[in-house]
Design an enzyme around this catalytic site. Structure first.
Site, PDB file in Angstrom:
ATOM      1  N   ASP A  49       0.875  -1.176   0.000  1.00  0.00           N
ATOM      2  CA  ASP A  49       0.000   0.000   0.000  1.00  0.00           C
ATOM      3  C   ASP A  49       0.907   1.219   0.000  1.00  0.00           C
ATOM      4  O   ASP A  49       1.524   1.551   1.021  1.00  0.00           O
ATOM      5  CB  ASP A  49      -0.901  -0.012   1.234  1.00  0.00           C
ATOM      6  CG  ASP A  49      -1.834   1.189   1.302  1.00  0.00           C
ATOM      7  OD1 ASP A  49      -1.728   2.089   0.429  1.00  0.00           O
ATOM      8  OD2 ASP A  49      -2.675   1.235   2.224  1.00  0.00           O
ATOM      9  N   SER A 108       3.390   9.687 -17.919  1.00  0.00           N
ATOM     10  CA  SER A 108       2.234   9.988 -18.763  1.00  0.00           C
ATOM     11  C   SER A 108       2.631  11.037 -19.787  1.00  0.00           C
ATOM     12  O   SER A 108       3.359  11.983 -19.468  1.00  0.00           O
ATOM     13  CB  SER A 108       1.075  10.519 -17.912  1.00  0.00           C
ATOM     14  OG  SER A 108       0.053  11.059 -18.727  1.00  0.00           O
ATOM     15  N   TYR A 121      -4.942  15.015 -12.067  1.00  0.00           N
ATOM     16  CA  TYR A 121      -4.132  13.866 -12.481  1.00  0.00           C
ATOM     17  C   TYR A 121      -2.921  14.328 -13.285  1.00  0.00           C
ATOM     18  O   TYR A 121      -1.788  13.892 -13.045  1.00  0.00           O
ATOM     19  CB  TYR A 121      -4.992  12.906 -13.297  1.00  0.00           C
ATOM     20  CG  TYR A 121      -4.220  11.750 -13.901  1.00  0.00           C
ATOM     21  CD1 TYR A 121      -3.768  10.701 -13.105  1.00  0.00           C
ATOM     22  CD2 TYR A 121      -3.961  11.704 -15.271  1.00  0.00           C
ATOM     23  CE1 TYR A 121      -3.063   9.641 -13.650  1.00  0.00           C
ATOM     24  CE2 TYR A 121      -3.267  10.645 -15.830  1.00  0.00           C
ATOM     25  CZ  TYR A 121      -2.821   9.616 -15.021  1.00  0.00           C
ATOM     26  OH  TYR A 121      -2.121   8.569 -15.580  1.00  0.00           O
ATOM     27  N   LYS A 157       1.023  13.771 -12.271  1.00  0.00           N
ATOM     28  CA  LYS A 157       1.968  13.031 -13.117  1.00  0.00           C
ATOM     29  C   LYS A 157       3.150  13.926 -13.501  1.00  0.00           C
ATOM     30  O   LYS A 157       4.290  13.438 -13.609  1.00  0.00           O
ATOM     31  CB  LYS A 157       1.268  12.505 -14.366  1.00  0.00           C
ATOM     32  CG  LYS A 157       0.193  11.475 -14.095  1.00  0.00           C
ATOM     33  CD  LYS A 157       0.725  10.258 -13.331  1.00  0.00           C
ATOM     34  CE  LYS A 157       1.458   9.284 -14.208  1.00  0.00           C
ATOM     35  NZ  LYS A 157       1.768   8.012 -13.489  1.00  0.00           N
TER      36      LYS A 157
END
Length: 302
Positions: free
Chosen positions: A64, A143, A157, A161
């Site tokens: 985790d 990304s 997001y 990234k």
């Protein structure tokens, strides 16, 4: 030579595909995922069955990345089982979609926690091992949004990234003298073959979302449709896993700094080539050329 590899976020998507592809290539792979005895118990069993059916070494490990204790325990498990660690694949990530204004600061912080701070926790657990060995590979799954085309409604997001990419670039120079290599694998948008868009989070502020819907109705559906249209018919998410296998299998010191797999061709490869060239030129100008590549591995002790 077989490598011992840990991958974060390996219960599904790029992580699961890469874990299996790396195991198929003969490596010992620890597929990191949270809730191995609960929410992801089925994925643990699937990995075990795949390992048995294919006669490969694929092992699930509790990981985790929101917990330093969990990251520490995962690395301890790998070392107890395999005796070493060669490659860390930072793959875990979470996407959210919606108008940026609608996200609370806590919601955006949660995206950063997964996509950025999670890599830091895993590095703090794994890097003492790699530094001690004098060799290793940090492989970051980034990304194209970091430097390519960025449609609206994905800002938290995209920002996370981009932060992760900056962290990876800085880490590359800081760990090179320990013999640790860095590669950033940069996937573009894959609208089929993963649940990235389907499982994306949404802001809780429905009133603000509704206000934006009056001017941007069905925006995400339009974006998804256009991205799908841009991609060639043979675009395959498995290409990302193949690229990761190729990087891991490349000789130490010869791995590429950045690899793009972008079916939509959003322009990130062009911009990254310039940015990475400037990085090389600047580090050379300030007398740090040696940190552009990892130092030679430390010879094994007799």
């Amino acid at each position: 030579m077989s490598k011992v590899i840990i991958i974060s976020g390996a219960s599904s998507g790029f992580g699961a595909l890469s874990a299996r592809a790396l195991a198929d290539a003969g490596h010992i792979v620890y597929a990191g995922m949270r809730g191995t005895s609960g929410r992801n118990a089925a994925q643990v069993e699937a990995a075990r069955q795949y390992s048995a059916d294919k006669s490969v070494d694929l092992r699930a490990v509790e990981l985790d990345i929101s917990s330093q204790e969990s990251c520490d325990a995962a690395i301890t498990t790998v070392l107890a089982d395999a005796g070493r660690l060669d490659v860390v694949v930072h793959n875990a990530g979470h996407m959210v979609t919606g108008p940026t204004e609608a996200f609370s600061t806590d919601e955006i912080a949660a995206v950063y926690d997964t996509n950025v701070l999670g890599t830091q926790r895993l590095n703090r657990a794994a890097l003492p091992v790699l530094r001690g060995q004098g060799e290793g590979l940090l492989l970051w799954v980034g990304s194209t949004s970091t430097r390519g085309g960025t449609p609206p409604y994905l800002a938290p997001y995209f920002a996370a990234k981009a932060a992760m990419d900056s962290l990876a670039v800085s880490y590359a120079a800081e760990v090179a003298r320990f013999g640790i290599e860095t590669t950033i694998v940069v996937p573009g948008s894959f609208t089929h073959g993963t649940n990235h868009f389907a499982n994306s989070g949404r802001p809780a502020d429905s009133a603000t979302v509704a206000a934006y819907d009056t001017h941007y109705p069905n925006l995400m559906e339009q974006v998804s449709l256009r991205l799908a249209e841009l991609a060639p018919p043979d675009a395959d998410v498995a290409d990302v896993a193949t690229a990761i296998v190729d990087v891991v299998g490349t000789t130490h010191g010869k791995r590429p700094f950045r690899v793009h797999i972008d079916p939509a061709d959003d322009g990130a490869a062009v911009v990254s080539a310039v940015a990475d060239r400037i990085r090389t030129e600047f580090l050379t100008r300030i007398g740090l050329t040696d940190v552009l590549h990892p130092s030679a591995p430390v010879p094994a002790q007799a």
